[in-house]
Design a protein around this motif. Structure first.
Motif, short mmCIF file in Angstrom:
data_model
loop_
_atom_site.label_atom_id
_atom_site.label_comp_id
_atom_site.label_asym_id
_atom_site.label_seq_id
_atom_site.Cartn_x
_atom_site.Cartn_y
_atom_site.Cartn_z
N ASP A 179 0.94 -1.56 0.21
CA ASP A 179 0.05 0.22 0.11
C ASP A 179 0.81 1.68 -0.06
O ASP A 179 0.05 2.23 -0.77
CB ASP A 179 -0.61 -0.40 1.57
CG ASP A 179 -2.13 1.10 1.00
OD1 ASP A 179 -1.86 1.64 0.02
OD2 ASP A 179 -2.36 1.54 2.60
N ARG A 180 1.97 1.45 0.75
CA ARG A 180 2.54 2.36 1.01
C ARG A 180 4.42 1.93 1.49
O ARG A 180 4.62 1.11 1.57
CB ARG A 180 2.32 3.22 2.43
CG ARG A 180 1.44 4.04 2.30
CD ARG A 180 0.82 4.95 3.15
NE ARG A 180 1.35 3.88 4.85
CZ ARG A 180 1.36 4.72 5.65
NH1 ARG A 180 1.79 6.19 5.50
NH2 ARG A 180 1.81 4.10 6.76
N LEU A 181 5.50 2.70 0.39
CA LEU A 181 6.26 2.52 0.78
C LEU A 181 7.04 3.55 1.54
O LEU A 181 6.76 5.18 2.68
CB LEU A 181 7.07 3.19 -0.34
CG LEU A 181 8.29 2.92 -0.65
CD1 LEU A 181 9.39 1.18 -0.65
CD2 LEU A 181 8.98 3.30 -1.31
N LEU A 182 7.60 2.74 3.04
CA LEU A 182 8.13 3.73 4.00
C LEU A 182 9.61 3.23 3.86
O LEU A 182 10.44 2.74 3.85
CB LEU A 182 7.66 3.30 5.26
CG LEU A 182 5.93 2.89 5.90
CD1 LEU A 182 5.93 2.45 6.52
CD2 LEU A 182 5.34 4.30 5.42
N PHE A 183 10.65 4.69 4.75
CA PHE A 183 11.40 4.32 4.96
C PHE A 183 11.82 4.54 6.42
O PHE A 183 11.29 5.35 7.52
CB PHE A 183 11.99 5.45 4.73
CG PHE A 183 11.90 6.19 2.90
CD1 PHE A 183 12.64 5.13 1.54
CD2 PHE A 183 10.79 6.23 2.30
CE1 PHE A 183 12.69 5.50 0.53
CE2 PHE A 183 10.66 6.42 0.89
CZ PHE A 183 11.52 5.84 -0.33
N GLU A 184 12.91 3.49 6.48
CA GLU A 184 13.14 3.12 7.94
C GLU A 184 14.39 3.73 8.39
O GLU A 184 15.34 2.94 7.31
CB GLU A 184 12.68 2.45 9.08
CG GLU A 184 13.57 2.07 10.44
CD GLU A 184 12.50 1.07 11.12
OE1 GLU A 184 13.12 0.02 12.07
OE2 GLU A 184 12.39 0.36 9.64
N TYR A 185 15.44 4.52 9.24
CA TYR A 185 16.76 4.77 10.17
C TYR A 185 17.12 3.31 10.97
O TYR A 185 16.20 2.95 11.34
CB TYR A 185 17.12 5.96 10.47
CG TYR A 185 18.35 5.83 10.73
CD1 TYR A 185 19.50 6.20 10.19
CD2 TYR A 185 18.83 5.42 12.44
CE1 TYR A 185 20.82 6.50 10.51
CE2 TYR A 185 20.45 5.08 12.28
CZ TYR A 185 21.51 5.74 11.49
OH TYR A 185 22.58 5.99 11.65
N VAL A 186 18.14 2.31 10.12
CA VAL A 186 18.64 1.35 10.22
C VAL A 186 20.31 1.41 10.78
O VAL A 186 21.04 2.18 10.35
CB VAL A 186 18.37 0.06 9.77
CG1 VAL A 186 17.25 -0.09 9.65
CG2 VAL A 186 19.16 0.51 8.93
N ASP A 187 20.82 0.85 12.38
CA ASP A 187 22.67 1.09 12.24
C ASP A 187 23.07 0.04 11.31
O ASP A 187 22.49 -0.16 10.96
CB ASP A 187 22.67 0.36 14.05
CG ASP A 187 21.48 1.54 14.81
OD1 ASP A 187 21.85 2.62 14.80
OD2 ASP A 187 21.31 1.32 15.86
N GLY A 188 23.99 0.64 10.67
CA GLY A 188 24.98 0.27 9.88
C GLY A 188 25.55 -0.87 10.31
O GLY A 188 26.57 -1.48 9.57
N GLN A 189 25.33 -1.66 12.18
CA GLN A 189 25.89 -3.15 12.69
C GLN A 189 25.55 -4.11 11.57
O GLN A 189 26.19 -5.30 11.83
CB GLN A 189 25.40 -2.84 13.39
CG GLN A 189 25.96 -2.15 14.51
CD GLN A 189 26.19 -1.54 15.72
OE1 GLN A 189 25.30 -2.64 16.03
NE2 GLN A 189 26.51 -0.50 16.56
N ALA A 190 24.29 -4.15 10.76
CA ALA A 190 24.07 -5.23 10.30
C ALA A 190 24.42 -5.77 8.61
O ALA A 190 25.47 -5.33 8.73
CB ALA A 190 22.50 -4.93 9.75
#
Length: 112
Positions: free
Chosen positions: A101-112
């Motif tokens: 339905d919608r495209l969402l953006f999320e901040y994630v820590d670069g540790q993954a």
């Protein structure tokens, strides 16, 4: 008369070299400016999403329309940044029928 043509040939070749040199300098300057602006936009988007996530309201996910209205980037710029950045992930918000339905953006820590 032969001397005059030879002099003009030298003058025009020197002017041609100067124009090419100045054009190359302007091209390099504009490329560096473009890269700096692109980096600044990425930093603005990442810091906005990080602040929203730190507020602890929901998951910190924001939609395209929200980001456009809050930090003034175009949809195209947001999508390009999200693909370049290791800290921004795209999420799908499914509708009641299970379709995207919608495209969402999320901040994630670069540790993954």
């Amino acid at each position: 008369m032969n001397l005059d043509l030879q002099w003009w040939a030298h003058v025009t070749s020197i002017l041609t070299f100067m124009i090419a040199f100045v054009s190359a300098g302007i091209g390099i300057w504009e490329y560096l400016r473009y890269r700096r602006q692109r980096s600044e936009k990425q930093e603005r988007l990442e810091s906005y999403l990080k602040r929203e996530k730190e507020k602890r309201t929901g998951k910190g996910q924001r939609s395209l329309l929200n980001i456009v209205s809050k930090i003034g980037l175009t949809e195209d710029e947001i999508l390009q940044i999200s693909f370049r950045s290791k800290r921004i992930e795209r999420r799908i918000d499914p509708s009641e029928k299970g379709f995207a339905d919608r495209l969402l953006f999320e901040y994630v820590d670069g540790q993954a």
